[in-house]
Design a protein around this motif. Structure first.
Motif, PDB file in Angstrom:
ATOM      1  N   ALA A 367       0.805  -1.217   0.000  1.00  0.00           N
ATOM      2  CA  ALA A 367       0.000   0.000   0.000  1.00  0.00           C
ATOM      3  C   ALA A 367       0.840   1.269   0.000  1.00  0.00           C
ATOM      4  CB  ALA A 367      -0.944   0.002   1.209  1.00  0.00           C
ATOM      5  N   GLY A 368       1.961   1.273   0.739  1.00  0.00           N
ATOM      6  CA  GLY A 368       2.747   2.493   0.855  1.00  0.00           C
ATOM      7  C   GLY A 368       4.233   2.248   0.651  1.00  0.00           C
ATOM      8  N   ASP A 369       4.995   3.343   0.671  1.00  0.00           N
ATOM      9  CA  ASP A 369       6.448   3.205   0.523  1.00  0.00           C
ATOM     10  C   ASP A 369       7.182   3.411   1.840  1.00  0.00           C
ATOM     11  OD1 ASP A 369       6.004   5.877   0.848  1.00  0.00           O
ATOM     12  OD2 ASP A 369       6.692   6.450  -1.150  1.00  0.00           O
ATOM     13  N   ARG A 386       1.596  -3.232  15.941  1.00  0.00           N
ATOM     14  CA  ARG A 386       0.993  -2.098  15.236  1.00  0.00           C
ATOM     15  C   ARG A 386       1.732  -1.890  13.921  1.00  0.00           C
ATOM     16  NH1 ARG A 386      -0.852   3.296  18.174  1.00  0.00           N
ATOM     17  NH2 ARG A 386      -2.522   1.799  18.606  1.00  0.00           N
ATOM     18  N   VAL A 387       0.984  -1.976  12.822  1.00  0.00           N
ATOM     19  CA  VAL A 387       1.552  -1.833  11.480  1.00  0.00           C
ATOM     20  C   VAL A 387       0.970  -0.563  10.860  1.00  0.00           C
ATOM     21  CG1 VAL A 387       1.868  -2.896   9.230  1.00  0.00           C
ATOM     22  CG2 VAL A 387       1.730  -4.336  11.273  1.00  0.00           C
ATOM     23  N   ARG A 388       1.864   0.357  10.476  1.00  0.00           N
ATOM     24  CA  ARG A 388       1.434   1.634   9.884  1.00  0.00           C
ATOM     25  C   ARG A 388       2.056   1.787   8.511  1.00  0.00           C
ATOM     26  NH1 ARG A 388       1.330   6.884  12.930  1.00  0.00           N
ATOM     27  NH2 ARG A 388       3.460   7.043  12.122  1.00  0.00           N
ATOM     28  N   ASP A 389       1.265   2.373   7.579  1.00  0.00           N
ATOM     29  CA  ASP A 389       1.808   2.694   6.262  1.00  0.00           C
ATOM     30  C   ASP A 389       1.230   4.016   5.802  1.00  0.00           C
ATOM     31  OD1 ASP A 389      -0.491   2.275   4.147  1.00  0.00           O
ATOM     32  OD2 ASP A 389      -0.667   0.579   5.507  1.00  0.00           O
ATOM     33  N   ASN A 390       1.950   4.654   4.890  1.00  0.00           N
ATOM     34  CA  ASN A 390       1.524   5.974   4.388  1.00  0.00           C
ATOM     35  C   ASN A 390       0.763   5.864   3.074  1.00  0.00           C
ATOM     36  OD1 ASN A 390       3.629   5.211   2.771  1.00  0.00           O
ATOM     37  ND2 ASN A 390       4.635   7.220   2.733  1.00  0.00           N
ATOM     38  N   GLY A 391       0.127   4.722   2.849  1.00  0.00           N
ATOM     39  CA  GLY A 391      -0.645   4.513   1.631  1.00  0.00           C
ATOM     40  C   GLY A 391      -1.949   5.284   1.627  1.00  0.00           C
ATOM     41  N   PRO A 392      -2.753   5.148   0.544  1.00  0.00           N
ATOM     42  CA  PRO A 392      -4.007   5.927   0.415  1.00  0.00           C
ATOM     43  C   PRO A 392      -5.115   5.468   1.346  1.00  0.00           C
ATOM     44  CG  PRO A 392      -3.768   4.384  -1.412  1.00  0.00           C
ATOM     45  CD  PRO A 392      -2.470   4.322  -0.643  1.00  0.00           C
ATOM     46  N   GLY A 393      -4.965   4.336   1.992  1.00  0.00           N
ATOM     47  CA  GLY A 393      -6.002   3.883   2.912  1.00  0.00           C
ATOM     48  C   GLY A 393      -6.918   2.842   2.298  1.00  0.00           C
ATOM     49  N   ILE A 394      -7.943   2.483   3.051  1.00  0.00           N
ATOM     50  CA  ILE A 394      -8.864   1.427   2.652  1.00  0.00           C
ATOM     51  C   ILE A 394      -9.985   2.004   1.803  1.00  0.00           C
ATOM     52  CG2 ILE A 394     -10.334  -0.443   3.487  1.00  0.00           C
ATOM     53  CD1 ILE A 394      -7.383  -0.752   4.170  1.00  0.00           C
TER      54      ILE A 394
END
Length: 455
Positions: A367-369, A386-394
């Motif tokens: 989803a993100g970089d 806890r897993v976080r990403d800077n992608g556009p979301g769901i």
């Protein structure tokens, strides 16, 4: 389905009896008024006759043509005088040939009522009048009866018209609401469970509409559950056949990589062990898949949480470097980097935990970089990844059913990864949830730690 026949429609069934009862009541009142009017007319006739009798019976003035004409016009009657022999002396009634008889008589197709009284001084009167006949026109009585009946009948009919108009308007609205509810139920029967503009007014029909919507929601959930069960059953059958062939291929691949590692003198000492480890994990997944397809469950394998963490990190870090992704791994200070012998640091089933966390991190990498993975210990009896990403979301179209099987926004996806994560959380007495936080998509995967008594 066509509309019901007019006589069987709800509108007629509600309005018909009401109009019929009101019409019958109006007719009964009109008949009673007619009878009462007839009685009043006869009483009025008797009073008029008595008044004329009291005036003329003992009068001393002569009952000649002038007097009789004046009295007839004043009393709205006809007067006929006869002598002692019964012969007509004078009459205000045209067409009378002989002395009338008391009671009813007909002249020129006109009906009259005749009443007689004797003059008390008939024997000595100068005008030789012995009897006076008072003749009443039957049409006057009929008009009085009609006037008595027309008023209540007109009042009743106007009331019926007004009542019917109001009732028809109210029933049209009621029938319209029922028809709308009928279309909603018909749509549910056809499989259209999506909520439409249903009437939720605070009355019986409104409550029924709310119950229908609730039923539609339950049927929608049941239908989706049945479809998922059928899909899962089909998937198990397909996976069982494919897993046999895949296991053989993986075994051959692992043997080839191990042979290459033994013969290859390369400065890269990390890639081949990682590849072998990934193949071993894939073999374990295939083995577990074969167990599920055969209706059996693999035994739990309690594992130290740091061992599971290191497995996930070691398997995914090379993939992140290959994809040029920035993945940050953060281990809480309460954990050591080496395995612990204390059972309070162990997960009930290590492979299940590893598979779930791997799915979450792998999804974040797609989803993100920039991805952050953090292992925390919110309580003494649980751990949270806890897993976080800077992608556009769901995608909002699948947000509400994100953890359901076969729900995905990826064109090439099957929608099984997050459902596996949720089942893993349930198996490990934990939970999984997601939210957006200032441009980041965050997944929290919680699992229970084992007690010392269960070690």
């Amino acid at each position: 389905m066509s509309d019901p026949a007019p006589l069987r429609s709800l509108r007629f069934r509600l309005l018909g009896p009401l109009i019929a009862v009101a019409l019958i009541a109006a007719i009964i009142v009109a008949l009673a008024s007619y009878r009462l009017g007839d009685r009043w007319a006869m009483d009025d006739l008797q009073e008029r006759f008595v008044g004329i009798k009291n005036t003329l019976a003992d009068s001393t003035f002569p009952l000649n043509a002038t007097v009789l004409d004046s009295l007839a016009e004043l009393t709205q009657t006809d007067l006929v005088t006869t002598g002692k022999t019964g012969r007509v002396k004078y009459s205000t009634l045209d067409g009378l040939d002989a002395a009338p008889q008391e009671g009813e008589m007909t002249i020129d197709e006109k009906r009259y009522l005749v009443y007689f009284f004797d003059t008390q001084r008939g024997k000595i009167r100068a005008d030789d009048v012995a009897r006076v006949a008072v003749v009443f026109d039957e049409r006057t009585l009929s008009a009085s009866r009609r006037r008595a009946a027309i008023l209540p009948l007109a009042t009743g009919l106007s009331t019926i018209l007004a009542l019917s108009s109001i009732t028809l308007f109210m029933q049209s609205r009621l029938v319209g609401r029922i028809s709308k509810l009928q279309r909603r139920v018909r749509g549910i029967a056809a499989g259209e469970f999506a909520c439409t503009d249903t009437d939720h007014a605070p009355d019986e029909l409104g409550r029924l509409g709310a119950d229908v919507d609730e039923m539609a929601g339950q049927l929608d959930q049941l239908w989706k559950r049945v479809n998922r069960q059928q899909s899962e059953k089909l998937l198990h059958q397909i996976a069982g056949g494919m897993a046999h062939q895949l296991r053989n291929s993986l075994t051959g691949a692992r043997m080839a990589v191990e042979l290459h590692a033994a013969q290859c003198d390369s400065p890269d000492k990390e890639s081949l062990p990682v590849a072998i480890h990934q193949i071993e994990l894939a073999e374990d997944y295939v083995r577990r898949l074969l167990l599920v397809a055969s209706g059996r469950q693999d035994e739990d394998r309690p594992t130290d949480v740091t061992v599971c963490w290191n497995d996930v990190r070691s398997s995914l870090s090379p993939i992140a470097r290959h994809l040029h992704l920035d993945v940050e791994w953060h281990l809480d200070e309460s954990f050591d980097s080496t395995p612990q012998s204390d059972a309070s640091h162990r997960i009930g089933d290590g492979p299940t935990w590893v598979a779930a966390v791997t799915n979450l991190v792998h999804n974040a990498m797609q989803a993100g970089d920039v991805v952050e993975v953090r292992l925390e210990r919110p309580t003494d009896k649980s751990v949270c990844v806890r897993v976080r990403d800077n992608g556009p979301g769901i995608d909002k179209n699948v947000a509400d059913e994100l953890f359901e099987p076969f729900v995905t926004s990826k064109p090439e996806g099957m929608g099984l990864g997050l459902s596996v994560v949720r089942r893993a959380a349930e198996h490990l007495n934990g939970d999984v949830a997601w939210h957006r936080d200032d441009g980041w998509t965050v997944f929290d995967f919680t699992a229970s730690l084992m007690d010392n008594d269960n070690s």
